[in-house]
Each structure stands twice: as structure tokens, then as C-alpha cells.
Write an enzyme that holds these catalytic residues in place. Structure first.
Site, mmCIF file in Angstrom:
data_model
loop_
_atom_site.group_PDB
_atom_site.id
_atom_site.type_symbol
_atom_site.label_atom_id
_atom_site.label_comp_id
_atom_site.label_asym_id
_atom_site.label_seq_id
_atom_site.Cartn_x
_atom_site.Cartn_y
_atom_site.Cartn_z
ATOM 1 C CD GLU A 1 -38.724 64.800 -0.091
ATOM 2 O OE1 GLU A 1 -38.604 65.305 -1.235
ATOM 3 O OE2 GLU A 1 -39.353 65.352 0.835
ATOM 4 C CD1 TRP A 2 -41.130 64.770 -4.571
ATOM 5 C CD2 TRP A 2 -43.053 63.756 -5.076
ATOM 6 N NE1 TRP A 2 -42.163 65.598 -4.170
ATOM 7 C CE2 TRP A 2 -43.358 65.005 -4.476
ATOM 8 C CE3 TRP A 2 -44.111 62.947 -5.489
ATOM 9 C CZ2 TRP A 2 -44.647 65.457 -4.279
ATOM 10 C CZ3 TRP A 2 -45.413 63.388 -5.286
ATOM 11 C CH2 TRP A 2 -45.668 64.642 -4.688
ATOM 12 C CD GLU B 1 -41.668 72.883 -1.137
ATOM 13 O OE1 GLU B 1 -40.643 72.226 -1.397
ATOM 14 O OE2 GLU B 1 -42.726 72.763 -1.764
ATOM 15 C CD GLN C 1 -43.396 65.268 -1.043
ATOM 16 O OE1 GLN C 1 -43.878 66.374 -1.205
ATOM 17 N NE2 GLN C 1 -42.115 65.074 -0.842
ATOM 18 C CD1 TRP D 1 -39.039 69.473 2.176
ATOM 19 C CD2 TRP D 1 -41.128 70.241 1.920
ATOM 20 N NE1 TRP D 1 -39.778 68.493 1.565
ATOM 21 C CE2 TRP D 1 -41.056 68.934 1.407
ATOM 22 C CE3 TRP D 1 -42.346 70.914 1.881
ATOM 23 C CZ2 TRP D 1 -42.155 68.290 0.845
ATOM 24 C CZ3 TRP D 1 -43.434 70.279 1.321
ATOM 25 C CH2 TRP D 1 -43.337 68.978 0.805
ATOM 26 C CG HIS E 1 -47.202 69.740 -3.592
ATOM 27 N ND1 HIS E 1 -46.804 70.644 -2.629
ATOM 28 C CD2 HIS E 1 -46.073 69.081 -3.934
ATOM 29 C CE1 HIS E 1 -45.514 70.524 -2.408
ATOM 30 N NE2 HIS E 1 -45.047 69.577 -3.195
ATOM 31 C CG ASN F 1 -45.046 72.635 -5.119
ATOM 32 O OD1 ASN F 1 -44.705 73.428 -4.255
ATOM 33 N ND2 ASN F 1 -44.252 71.646 -5.513
ATOM 34 C CD GLU F 2 -40.937 73.039 -6.085
ATOM 35 O OE1 GLU F 2 -40.266 72.226 -6.744
ATOM 36 O OE2 GLU F 2 -40.918 73.082 -4.845
#
Length: 491
Positions: free
Chosen positions: A446-447, A390, A60, A439, A164, A209-210
Site C-alpha cells: 500500500e504505497w 475500488e 502494488q 479492493w 495507476h 487512476n485518481e
């Protein structure tokens, strides 16, 4: 799943992001129902060794996607072949140019006054082909060594995320990425390379990550790499049918929404466990660090006192949080053979009760939910150590406003104060929270939403060489960290 399946309703009450826990950020709608008390909080309310930091990720912010020997990630590939699916797709390869401006960015972090920085390493910058057999990119090694050394030289503790979202595209093409057990072996090798190269200075690691996002967005609804799903085109996957933010499809690359999210999640759990075992057995004693994972969860409250709604709330917790936490405390979840991950929960989320919104609308937030989520973790999962990795708020980009107005973000200050207040209450109630990362440090890519949302404490001027300008919230956060005077902010 048959259309007659009953869905019990559960009220969504918070979205907060943590490490060892995580979730989505909220839009800038600040309800006043929590009262003025929540606007009183000081640095001295937290333990003296509490970690305050800011967070970013490589994909990002770094840019230089095709420079320095870096190989493509799955996100680079998605942007290349489906540019219309990613807003500002032509800007993804440059992001905000942190790869070349990392020293400037570290100076900003130092000036802000936080003591820690969470960032991620680009797997394909270290291993362009994804595997050790494909060779190590020395330019990538040199970059992260320099970044880490510069952080430490400036008194900033590095918190490093190993993966990530940016899996090397080479591994997707070689064996299908997360769907293949070979991913576990390659992730172990990559993780060990990170421990060997950087573990003498990095003492805080997050493996993945997530993983829920990787499994669900990539393999159930198909809106993230590799874009696999078996849904009909147009199914709403984010938002409501009346106000759909993101529809699914078309599913260009095949897939099975009923099974593949579970296979991916299983391999991600194995990859995390393998890396942790390796670190603890081979590196932890000498390097004296710690290692965890970043998980995502909202806080769910039953819509009513009925047993059905209470059970629905527990299922939502289990499908969001327990999916990954339960294996880590050696409990075996019951098998499921339903036809789609999201339907398997047999529970529906809602943001309204008695025709009233929680907050000012469905994108509001509830800071007390962060406290409740922390306390839930303490009671449910044997009081784990938690870093809130975050937590942040976005505002819509509006370049028609004068710059001076874009730098004024009192809603972000209010968001910060209220969540810090509630986090402090959780700590006082015995929750083992060790740190908080806002965050994000900067407005970033943002993706799939590109540059359309602004999360940062620092404004990025995308039209003028990505110059970094502190917003009002950055100045507030700096004052908070440097002062023990009660700081008030209005919404």
C-alpha cells in the site's frame, strides 16, 4: 492565503471508491447505527448483467521490478532514493510476486466466483524509456497478452487501468513528468499502443487512476512521487495536528504548492481527453469497448443549515470531484490564484458534530454515504455510467496473532454487506451503476504504508513465499456470488 481566511466546516460522511468515481477506504470500525436491515442483501438483488469483480494494480502486486525488460517507475525511484519514507521499502521491488504467479492468481479469482478483474498495466514494462522512441519491450507485451488470454480463458472479463500512479521515471527525468505538456503526447502514444495490442480482448478501459492523488500528493504535499512541494517541514497533511498520521516535508525536490497541482491536473485532464478521443475515433467502433477514468471523492454534508456551510460542502465536492468532472461536461470552472491547493477550498473537513463522531471514530465509515454519492453523481453530472472500481476496508497487520485468527475478518464481511446493500438501493433509485470491484483481491503493497495494512480478501503470508490464503471474507463473498439466499453477517 492570509491567516484570517474563514474556513466553514463540513461533516465527512463517507469514503467509498468508484471508477468514474473513487475515494479512500475506511478502517475496520463498524457502527451499528444503520440497523440490521443493511445486513440483508443477495446477488439476485442486482441486475443479472451486473459486474462483480476484484481489483489490484501493477506496482502494488507484480514485483519483478527489474526483470523482464521493465524500466523503473517514479515509485521505484522514490523507494531507491528515500527508503525511509516508505515502510517495507526493501520489499517494493518484489511486492507479492504476481508477475510470475499470475496464473495462480487467476485461478484464485475464478474460484472466488467474480466475473471481472481490474488490474493495471505497468507503463515502464511496455515502454521502459516511457516513449515509443525508446522502444517497445516485447517481454512486457508477451506478459500482458498471456495475462489477458488467461483471464478470458477462465471466463473473467479484464478491466484495464492504463496509468495507476506508476509513471516511467524516464519521463520524469526527461521533461518533468506531469508538469510538462509532453506528457500528454507520450500518454496518447502509450494508450494507443495498449489499444492496438490488447483492445481486441479488453473492452473496458480506465485511463488514469485518481488524478487528484497524483496532483495533490505529488505536488502539493510531497508525500508521493515526485515529492515536490513548498510547505514547511512538519505540516500535517493526513490526520489532525493532535493526531498526525503523515507530516509533509522535507521538500527535497523543490516545487510550488500553490500552482503545480493545478498544472498537473490540467495536463492529466488533457491526457485523459486525448486518449478518449483517440479511442472513440479510431478504435471503439471496431473493438466495441468503453473507456472512462477513476476519480476520487468523499461524500460531504454541511455541518449546519447555514448558507456558508452549504457553500463549503459544495466547494469540497468541486475541489475533489468537480475538478475533473466539470471539464468533461464542458463547463469552465472559475480561475483561482490562491496560494495552496488545500487552502483554496476555504472549507474544513470534520468527522464530529455536537461532540459526537460519525461512526465510532474519525476513521469509521457510513455506507449510506455511498448511496448518497451515487445519487449525487446522477443528479449533478447527467447520470453517467459508473463502476465502483475500488471499495474496501483495511485492518492493521498483526503478525503476533495466530494465523487462524488473522484469517477471521467479520468486520470486512459486515463492510461488504452494508455497502452492497446501499449500492443496490442507489441502483433501484435510478443510478446507472454497472459494476462493483472490491479492493483488494490480496493484501498488497500500500504505497508509502508498505505491508503494514491488510486490505485483501486473501491473506498474503509475507514470510512464507507470499502464499495466498482465503480469509473468512473471501469465503463469504464466494457464497454471496453463488447463492440467492439472504446472507447475514454481524459486526
Amino acid at each position: 492565503m492570509a491567516s484570517t481566511t474563514k474556513f466553514f466546516r463540513v461533516l465527512i460522511m463517507v469514503c467509498a471508491i468508484m471508477a468514474s468515481i473513487a475515494c479512500w477506504t475506511a478502517q475496520a470500525t463498524i457502527p451499528d447505527s444503520d440497523g440490521v436491515e443493511e445486513l440483508d442483501v443477495t446477488r439476485s438483488d442486482f441486475p443479472s448483467d451486473f459486474t462483480f469483480g476484484v481489483a489490484t494494480s501493477a506496482a502494488q502486486t507484480e514485483g519483478s521490478a527489474r526483470e523482464g525488460g521493465r524500466g523503473p517507475s517514479t515509485w521505484d525511484h522514490r523507494v531507491d532514493i528515500l527508503p525511509d519514507r516508505v515502510i517495507n521499502s526493501d520489499k517494493f521491488s518484489t511486492a507479492i510476486d504476481s508477475y510470475t504467479r499470475y496464473k495462480e492468481d487467476i485461478n484464485i479469482i475464478k474460484h472466488l466466483g467474480v466475473n471481472s478483474y481490474r488490474f493495471s498495466i505497468s507503463w515502464s514494462r511496455l515502454l521502459p524509456k516511457g516513449s515509443l522512441s525508446g522502444g517497445i519491450n516485447q517481454e512486457g507485451v508477451d506478459h500482458y497478452n498471456s495475462l489477458i488470454d488467461e483471464l478470458i480463458r477462465n471466463g473473467i472479463k479484464p478491466f484495464v487501468t492504463i496509468l495507476h500512479f506508476d509513471l516511467p521515471q524516464a519521463l520524469e527525468e526527461k521533461y518533468g513528468g506531469y508538469l510538462n505538456r509532453s506528457f500528454v503526447t507520450d500518454f496518447e502514444d502509450y494508450s494507443e499502443l495498449c489499444f492496438k495490442l490488447f483492445g481486441d480482448r479488453v473492452k473496458n478501459w480506465f485511463t488514469i487512476n485518481e488524478p487528484t492523488v497524483l496532483a495533490v500528493y505529488g505536488y502539493e504535499v510531497g508525500i508521493a512521487p515526485p515529492g515536490k512541494c513548498s510547505l514547511k517541514e512538519g505540516v500535517c497533511v493526513i490526520g489532525s495536528p493532535e493526531n498526525c498520521l503523515v507530516p509533509a516535508g522535507p521538500c527535497d525536490f523543490g516545487g510550488d504548492s500553490s500552482t503545480e497541482p493545478y498544472i498537473v491536473a490540467h495536463n492529466l485532464i488533457l491526457a485523459h481527453a486525448t486518449a478518449v478521443k483517440l479511442y472513440k475515433e479510431k478504435y471503439q467502433v471496431q473493438q466495441k469497448g468503453e473507456i472512462g477514468i477513476v476519480l476520487a471523492s468523499k461524500y460531504f454534508v454541511p455541518l449546519s443549515e447555514s448558507q456558508e456551510d452549504k457553500a463549503a460542502a459544495e466547494r469540497l465536492f468541486d475541489f475533489n470531484l468537480g475538478w475533473f468532472m466539470e471539464p468533461f461536461i464542458h463547463k469552465t470552472p472559475p480561475p483561482s490564484e490562491k496560494l495552496r491547493y488545500s487552502l483554496d477550498i476555504s472549507a474544513e473537513e470534520t468527522c464530529m458534530k455536537d461532540e459526537l463522531f460519525l461512526g465510532s471514530n474519525c476513521e469509521g465509515h457510513w455506507p449510506e454515504g455511498l448511496q448518497k454519492l451515487m445519487e449525487y453523481m446522477k443528479e449533478k453530472y447527467q447520470s453517467p455510467k459508473i463502476y465502483v472500481s475500488e471499495n474496501g476496508l483495511y485492518t492493521r497487520r498483526n503478525d503476533s496473532l495466530p494465523l487462524a485468527d488473522q484469517l477471521k475478518d467479520p468486520e470486512r464481511i459486515s463492510y461488504l454487506v452494508r455497502h452492497l446493500y446501499r449500492l443496490n438501493k442507489a441502483i433501484k433509485n435510478g443510478v446507472n451503476v454497472k459494476g462493483y470491484f472490491y479492493w483488494a483481491l490480496f493484501d498488497d503493497f500500500e504505497w508509502g504504508m508498505g505491508f503494514s495494512d491488510r486490505y485483501g480478501l486473501y491473506y498474503i503470508d509475507f514470510d512464507h513465499n507470499n502464499r495466498r490464503i482465503p480469509k473468512l471474507s473471501a469465503k463469504w463473498f464466494k457464497d454471496f456470488l453463488e447463492s440467492n439466499i439472504v446472507t447475514r453477517a454481524s459486526s
